[in-house]
Design a protein around this motif. Structure first.
Motif, PDB file in Angstrom:
ATOM      1  N   HIS A 194       0.842  -1.198   0.000  1.00 59.95           N
ATOM      2  CA  HIS A 194       0.000   0.000   0.000  1.00 59.95           C
ATOM      3  C   HIS A 194       0.878   1.250   0.000  1.00 59.95           C
ATOM      4  O   HIS A 194       0.648   2.191  -0.747  1.00 59.95           O
ATOM      5  N   ARG A 273      -6.110   2.345   6.569  1.00 65.00           N
ATOM      6  CA  ARG A 273      -4.877   1.542   6.566  1.00 65.00           C
ATOM      7  C   ARG A 273      -4.154   1.583   5.221  1.00 65.00           C
ATOM      8  O   ARG A 273      -2.935   1.677   5.170  1.00 65.00           O
ATOM      9  N   VAL A 352     -10.110  -9.838   9.249  1.00 63.77           N
ATOM     10  CA  VAL A 352     -10.041  -9.336   7.869  1.00 63.77           C
ATOM     11  C   VAL A 352      -9.051  -8.186   7.769  1.00 63.77           C
ATOM     12  O   VAL A 352      -9.120  -7.231   8.557  1.00 63.77           O
ATOM     13  N   LEU A 490     -15.594 -11.446   3.951  1.00 62.43           N
ATOM     14  CA  LEU A 490     -15.717  -9.985   3.964  1.00 62.43           C
ATOM     15  C   LEU A 490     -14.692  -9.303   3.066  1.00 62.43           C
ATOM     16  O   LEU A 490     -14.590  -8.088   3.046  1.00 62.43           O
ATOM     17  N   HIS A 491     -13.928 -10.093   2.314  1.00 65.83           N
ATOM     18  CA  HIS A 491     -13.063  -9.500   1.276  1.00 65.83           C
ATOM     19  C   HIS A 491     -13.878  -9.418  -0.007  1.00 65.83           C
ATOM     20  O   HIS A 491     -14.174  -8.359  -0.507  1.00 65.83           O
TER      21      HIS A 491
HETATM   22 FE1  CFM Z   1      -8.416  -1.542   3.115  1.00 64.09          FE
HETATM   23 FE2  CFM Z   1      -9.589  -3.003   1.430  1.00 64.09          FE
HETATM   24 FE3  CFM Z   1      -9.170  -3.690   3.986  1.00 64.09          FE
HETATM   25 FE4  CFM Z   1      -7.053  -3.483   2.345  1.00 64.09          FE
HETATM   26 FE5  CFM Z   1      -7.234  -6.055   1.446  1.00 64.09          FE
HETATM   27 FE6  CFM Z   1      -9.775  -5.572   0.464  1.00 64.09          FE
HETATM   28 FE7  CFM Z   1      -9.363  -6.228   3.032  1.00 64.09          FE
HETATM   29 MO1  CFM Z   1      -8.946  -7.931   1.139  1.00 64.09          MO
HETATM   30  S1  CFM Z   1      -7.735  -1.996   1.103  1.00 64.09           S
HETATM   31  S2  CFM Z   1      -7.268  -2.917   4.355  1.00 64.09           S
HETATM   32  S3  CFM Z   1      -5.475  -4.823   1.550  1.00 64.09           S
HETATM   33  S4  CFM Z   1     -10.488  -2.290   3.189  1.00 64.09           S
HETATM   34  S5  CFM Z   1      -8.116  -6.503  -0.396  1.00 64.09           S
HETATM   35  S6  CFM Z   1     -10.781  -3.773  -0.215  1.00 64.09           S
HETATM   36  S7  CFM Z   1     -10.844  -6.882   1.657  1.00 64.09           S
HETATM   37  S8  CFM Z   1      -7.642  -7.420   2.923  1.00 64.09           S
HETATM   38  S9  CFM Z   1      -9.949  -5.316   5.039  1.00 64.09           S
END
Ligand code: CFM
Ligand code: HCA
Length: 541
Positions: A194, A273, A352, A490-491
């Motif tokens: 990121h 994040r 998640v 939830l992804h």
């Molecule tokens: Fe942000 Fe996300 Fe999330 Fe993410 Fe991810 Fe995702 Fe996720 Mo999977 S950017 S931190 S790195 S909200 S891909 S859309 S679902 S882990 S909680």
């Protein structure tokens, strides 16, 4: 006042740690936290550290965070993966970010572009192959931009992807080529990816185009990826309120949206994040402040809209937002009340990524459900403990090099931990805070907050605490279902969504209602559960 849960969390923690060698147990003990109200403060958790080798972590790699998560949802930048084909193939359309190709129709998301490195490229170098691939893409598709992503071997053999990108950009003339050193091993998780993505997008595209953008109240929505159409639902609501969303970073985004994003009056940050670095950098570079929003949960959605309206201090907008909330809420509340008659008191676990394990607790709360244990895969301490941002940043308007203007933000200048007394003193001195809560303060006392939970611990938790629903990703799905517990991704949202905004909340209530009341999981028995005395037959016997 926080409510007590029915387990002794200390016993659960001890049970999770029991099986580990002492050194591993000591390390995990700092990542498995009992949520308790300490004097004026939250517990301190160890986060964003290396997973112990041998443990089956839920995490992904730096390349996944950079290419898959941040840049993946942008439809008109070709993502070219420099590496062996697997990294590109396994990142091909696995994340359910939705796209509307719009009037121009330019959309490369369905493609998988790779240099397909072979042994000879690893031995003799892959730069020529990369250069040829960029040329081939340009000749075939004439995209506005090509982004190059390095996979593990590229870093190991030292191919200079940034020089190739620069040379090809000069050669092609009308195509912005830039590269990401996002080798998978580079960080401890997706999170490093990121950061790398934020830096390069900031350096190479943001603010490139000075053509003014129309709109009275202009915002960007940072950290929203349009999974299952979440971004579409948020845009529907923003449009209705008369708020112009220039750029969603990065759900359904385009090159031009990035390039003009600096015309916004306000940045709103959804998944903090993954994108806080861009929020901070845009504040420094363009003077655009950011505020934290959350469109997961109907109440959070209403609260976020009010927060945006309050920022603009415009009575017309404030009234419009109230009218929209008033129009949308009755249907949400009717569904909520109906579902709640069945879901009240049920329990959930959420493990998640870096923000959803927190944000989605809002939806469960609205259904009267309790989150008894939760954690992130790769978040940092501030995502657990909360963050107060002190705007003491020096603006260097000429600098586009983030390393110069943004030395490691999290742990130094933006101190995530301030006591209420310290905050009060600073506030009295006229310091304005941007602030958001972490996971700890929003969860009940005695719940378990676990960083980088692993396969073994997840199964143990389900066994001991028997949640009514378990939320995580594809790697956890089937092992949890085999334990007889309903599982919701939830992804990817499995095949559902949107879950953001008002209509999303309705979808979510209805799906969780159905899932937690499905009898099928209770009937499920694995062969070894039915006949535990089964013995193995060896070929040599
Ligand atoms: Fe942000 Fe996300 Fe999330 Fe993410 Fe991810 Fe995702 Fe996720 Mo999977 S950017 S931190 S790195 S909200 S891909 S859309 S679902 S882990 S909680
Ligand atoms: C990633 C992407 C991921 C994986 C989801 C999962 C996503 O981290 O590489 O494990 O089910 O949301 O698609 O987080």
């Amino acid at each position: 006042k926080k409510k007590k849960v029915q387990w002794d969390p200390a016993d659960v923690k001890a049970e999770l740690l029991k099986k580990y060698p002492p050194k591993v147990a000591r390390k995990r003990a700092k990542q498995i936290m009992i949520n308790e109200a300490l004097e004026n403060d939250t517990p301190e958790i160890t986060a964003n550290v290396r997973s112990t080798p041998g443990i089956i972590t839920m995490r992904g790699c730096t390349y996944a965070g950079c290419k898959g998560v941040l840049l993946g949802p942008t439809r008109d930048i070709v993502n070219l993966v420099h590496g062996p084909i697997g990294c590109s193939f396994y990142a091909w359309l696995t994340r359910r970010n939705q796209t509307d190709a719009g009037l121009d129709g330019e959309n490369y998301i369905n493609y998988s572009f790779s240099t397909d490195m072979q042994e000879q490229d690893i031995i003799f170098g892959g730069e020529k192959k990369l250069e040829a691939a960029v040329q081939e893409i340009y000749d075939l598709m004439h995209p506005k931009s090509i982004a190059i992503f390095a996979t593990c071997p590229v870093g190991l053999i030292g191919d200079d992807i940034h020089t190739i990108a620069r040379l090809m950009k000069e050669k092609l003339g009308d195509c912005n080529v830039f590269a990401f050193s996002c080798e998978g091993y580079k960080g401890v998780s997706q999170s490093a990816g990121h950061h790398i993505a934020n830096n390069q997008v900031f350096k190479h595209i943001l603010g490139e185009d000075d053509t003014p953008v129309e709109g009275k109240f202009k915002i960007n929505l940072l950290g929203e990826y349009n999974i299952g159409g979440d971004g579409f639902e948020i845009d529907r609501i923003l449009d209705k309120c008369g708020i112009t969303n220039i750029l969603t970073f990065s759900g359904n985004s385009t090159y031009d949206k990035y390039a003009t994003a600096h015309h916004a009056d306000l940045n709103t940050v959804m998944c903090h994040r993954s994108v806080n670095y861009v929020g901070d950098m845009m504040e420094i570079k363009f003077g655009i402040p950011w505020i934290k929003v959350n469109f997961i949960g109907a109440k959070s959605t209403a609260k976020s809209l009010r927060k945006i309206a309050a920022y603009f201090e415009d009575q017309g907008l404030i009234d419009r937002v109230e009218a929209v909330i008033k129009e949308e809420m009755p249907e949400v509340e009717a569904t909520m009340a109906d579902v709640r008659s069945r879901t009240e008191g049920k329990t959930a676990m959420l493990f998640v990524g870096g923000s959803r394990a927190h944000h989605y607790q809002e939806l469960f709360k609205e259904m009267g459900m309790k989150t008894i244990s939760a954690g992130y895969e790769f978040a940092h301490r501030d995502d657990y403990e909360g963050r107060q941002v002190i705007p003491d940043i020096k603006i260097d308007a000429d600098s586009r090099n983030i390393e110069e203007i943004h030395p490691e933000a999290d742990e130094t200048r933006f101190n995530p931990r301030k006591t209420p007394e310290q905050m009060a003193a600073l506030e009295a001195a006229g310091v304005k805070f941007k602030h958001y809560d972490g996971m700890f303060s929003d969860m009940d006392e005695g719940t378990l907050v676990i960083d980088d939970v692993n396969q073994y611990e997840a199964e143990k938790l389900v066994e001991i605490m028997k949640p009514d629903i378990f939320c995580a990703g594809i790697k956890e799905k089937f092992s949890v279902m085999k334990l007889g517990v309903p599982m919701k991704q939830l992804h990817s949202y499995d095949s559902g969504g949107p879950y953001a905004g008002f209509r999303g909340a309705i979808n979510f209530y209805q799906e969780i209602d159905r899932l937690t009341h499905s009898r099928v999981w209770a009937y499920l028995k694995a062969p070894w559960q039915e006949s535990p005395e089964l013995t193995a037959a060896y070929v040599w016997e």
